[in-house]
Design a protein around this motif. Structure first.
Motif, PDB file in Angstrom:
ATOM      1  N   ARG A 252       1.032  -1.564  -0.513  1.00  0.00           N
ATOM      2  CA  ARG A 252       0.063   0.147  -0.092  1.00  0.00           C
ATOM      3  C   ARG A 252       1.161   1.576  -0.432  1.00  0.00           C
ATOM      4  O   ARG A 252       1.496   1.095   1.066  1.00  0.00           O
ATOM      5  CB  ARG A 252      -1.304  -0.045   1.425  1.00  0.00           C
ATOM      6  CG  ARG A 252      -2.313   1.365   0.767  1.00  0.00           C
ATOM      7  CD  ARG A 252      -2.576   1.272   2.378  1.00  0.00           C
ATOM      8  NE  ARG A 252      -3.002  -0.167   3.416  1.00  0.00           N
ATOM      9  CZ  ARG A 252      -3.985  -0.579   4.059  1.00  0.00           C
ATOM     10  NH1 ARG A 252      -5.086  -0.376   3.533  1.00  0.00           N
ATOM     11  NH2 ARG A 252      -3.222  -1.146   5.281  1.00  0.00           N
ATOM     12  N   VAL A 253       0.608   2.282  -1.175  1.00  0.00           N
ATOM     13  CA  VAL A 253       1.655   3.277  -1.312  1.00  0.00           C
ATOM     14  C   VAL A 253       0.599   4.840  -1.455  1.00  0.00           C
ATOM     15  O   VAL A 253      -0.293   4.574  -2.115  1.00  0.00           O
ATOM     16  CB  VAL A 253       1.839   2.828  -2.468  1.00  0.00           C
ATOM     17  CG1 VAL A 253       2.816   4.171  -2.756  1.00  0.00           C
ATOM     18  CG2 VAL A 253       3.140   1.869  -2.719  1.00  0.00           C
ATOM     19  N   GLU A 254       1.260   5.138   0.037  1.00  0.00           N
ATOM     20  CA  GLU A 254       0.748   6.463   0.207  1.00  0.00           C
ATOM     21  C   GLU A 254       0.475   7.634  -1.695  1.00  0.00           C
ATOM     22  O   GLU A 254       1.917   7.585  -1.279  1.00  0.00           O
ATOM     23  CB  GLU A 254       0.495   7.186   1.517  1.00  0.00           C
ATOM     24  CG  GLU A 254       0.231   8.892   2.056  1.00  0.00           C
ATOM     25  CD  GLU A 254       0.444   8.891   2.869  1.00  0.00           C
ATOM     26  OE1 GLU A 254      -0.029  10.370   3.552  1.00  0.00           O
ATOM     27  OE2 GLU A 254       1.881   8.979   2.913  1.00  0.00           O
ATOM     28  N   VAL A 255      -0.550   7.882  -1.492  1.00  0.00           N
ATOM     29  CA  VAL A 255      -0.936   9.245  -3.150  1.00  0.00           C
ATOM     30  C   VAL A 255      -0.596  10.475  -2.419  1.00  0.00           C
ATOM     31  O   VAL A 255      -1.546  10.789  -1.471  1.00  0.00           O
ATOM     32  CB  VAL A 255      -1.788   9.170  -3.187  1.00  0.00           C
ATOM     33  CG1 VAL A 255      -1.694   9.957  -5.013  1.00  0.00           C
ATOM     34  CG2 VAL A 255      -1.479   7.529  -5.026  1.00  0.00           C
ATOM     35  N   THR A 256      -0.088  11.679  -2.200  1.00  0.00           N
ATOM     36  CA  THR A 256      -0.394  12.902  -1.391  1.00  0.00           C
ATOM     37  C   THR A 256      -0.143  13.768  -1.983  1.00  0.00           C
ATOM     38  O   THR A 256      -0.272  15.123  -2.225  1.00  0.00           O
ATOM     39  CB  THR A 256       1.554  13.251  -0.888  1.00  0.00           C
ATOM     40  OG1 THR A 256       2.705  12.755  -1.550  1.00  0.00           O
ATOM     41  CG2 THR A 256       2.123  12.531  -0.001  1.00  0.00           C
TER      42      THR A 256
ATOM     43  N   ASP B   8      -4.789  14.039  -7.653  1.00  0.00           N
ATOM     44  CA  ASP B   8      -5.236  12.700  -7.211  1.00  0.00           C
ATOM     45  C   ASP B   8      -6.188  12.585  -6.327  1.00  0.00           C
ATOM     46  O   ASP B   8      -6.382  12.694  -4.927  1.00  0.00           O
ATOM     47  CB  ASP B   8      -3.809  12.062  -6.962  1.00  0.00           C
ATOM     48  CG  ASP B   8      -4.156  10.645  -7.351  1.00  0.00           C
ATOM     49  OD1 ASP B   8      -5.438   9.626  -7.625  1.00  0.00           O
ATOM     50  OD2 ASP B   8      -3.143   9.928  -7.818  1.00  0.00           O
ATOM     51  N   PRO B   9      -6.850  11.415  -7.077  1.00  0.00           N
ATOM     52  CA  PRO B   9      -8.531  11.686  -6.126  1.00  0.00           C
ATOM     53  C   PRO B   9      -8.484   9.688  -5.485  1.00  0.00           C
ATOM     54  O   PRO B   9      -9.062   9.867  -4.335  1.00  0.00           O
ATOM     55  CB  PRO B   9      -9.947  10.847  -7.288  1.00  0.00           C
ATOM     56  CG  PRO B   9      -9.442  10.721  -8.166  1.00  0.00           C
ATOM     57  CD  PRO B   9      -7.337  11.477  -8.515  1.00  0.00           C
ATOM     58  N   ALA B  10      -7.504   9.344  -5.350  1.00  0.00           N
ATOM     59  CA  ALA B  10      -6.842   7.840  -4.893  1.00  0.00           C
ATOM     60  C   ALA B  10      -6.492   8.546  -3.741  1.00  0.00           C
ATOM     61  O   ALA B  10      -5.132   8.854  -4.385  1.00  0.00           O
ATOM     62  CB  ALA B  10      -6.064   7.024  -6.041  1.00  0.00           C
ATOM     63  N   PRO B  11      -5.774   7.941  -2.466  1.00  0.00           N
ATOM     64  CA  PRO B  11      -5.163   8.206  -1.579  1.00  0.00           C
ATOM     65  C   PRO B  11      -4.113   7.628  -1.566  1.00  0.00           C
ATOM     66  O   PRO B  11      -3.432   7.466  -0.676  1.00  0.00           O
ATOM     67  CB  PRO B  11      -6.955   7.662  -0.317  1.00  0.00           C
ATOM     68  CG  PRO B  11      -7.503   7.002  -1.285  1.00  0.00           C
ATOM     69  CD  PRO B  11      -7.344   7.238  -2.615  1.00  0.00           C
TER      70      PRO B  11
END
Length: 140
Positions: free
Chosen positions: A105-109, A113-116
């Motif tokens: 699981r890789v956090e998107v900062t 981007d709508p994907a958390p």
């Protein structure tokens, strides 16, 4: 391996249900076309590439730049199953390969981007998480 057995059973079934009423030639033609389609589909499904380089993370056809990545967490066993199931955010980007036991699981900062986070199935979750944590390059 199970998917290949299911595919073989599908092709055999198509051959039988075509060959009995229409003859062997028709059955072989249908089975041949089905074989080509099923093999192509399974190879594409199983051939999804996960790559990390100095600038990007690529999971299948999706690409994100490394500056927009936060923490990476390796998941195995029950944690990986729950991450793709009951604990999954519907907005997350998923690269699910059900035959693989682990995930990252890789956090998107990126605020645009709508994907958390991205959840990527992989054979080597610790290796991929380490590659995302460091400035290293990896391929899974």
């Amino acid at each position: 391996m199970r998917w290949w057995l299911i595919a073989a059973a599908l092709v055999l079934t198509l051959w039988v249900i075509t060959a009995v009423p229409a003859g062997n030639i028709a059955g072989l033609a249908v089975a041949g076309v089905a074989t080509v389609l099923v093999v192509t589909l399974l190879l594409r499904y199983g051939g999804a590439v996960v790559e990390v380089d100095a600038q990007t993370l690529r999971a299948g056809r999706a690409i994100i730049e490394r500056p927009y990545l936060g923490t990476a967490e390796a998941l195995t066993g029950e944690a990986a199953r729950n991450a793709f199931g009951r604990d999954c955010d519907p907005k997350a980007y998923l690269m699910l390969r059900s035959y693989l036991p682990g995930a990252v699981r890789v956090e998107v900062t990126d605020p645009q981007d709508p994907a958390p986070y991205w959840l990527i199935a992989t054979r080597n979750p610790q290796r991929l998480a380490a590659a995302l944590t460091e400035n290293s390059v990896a391929r899974s």
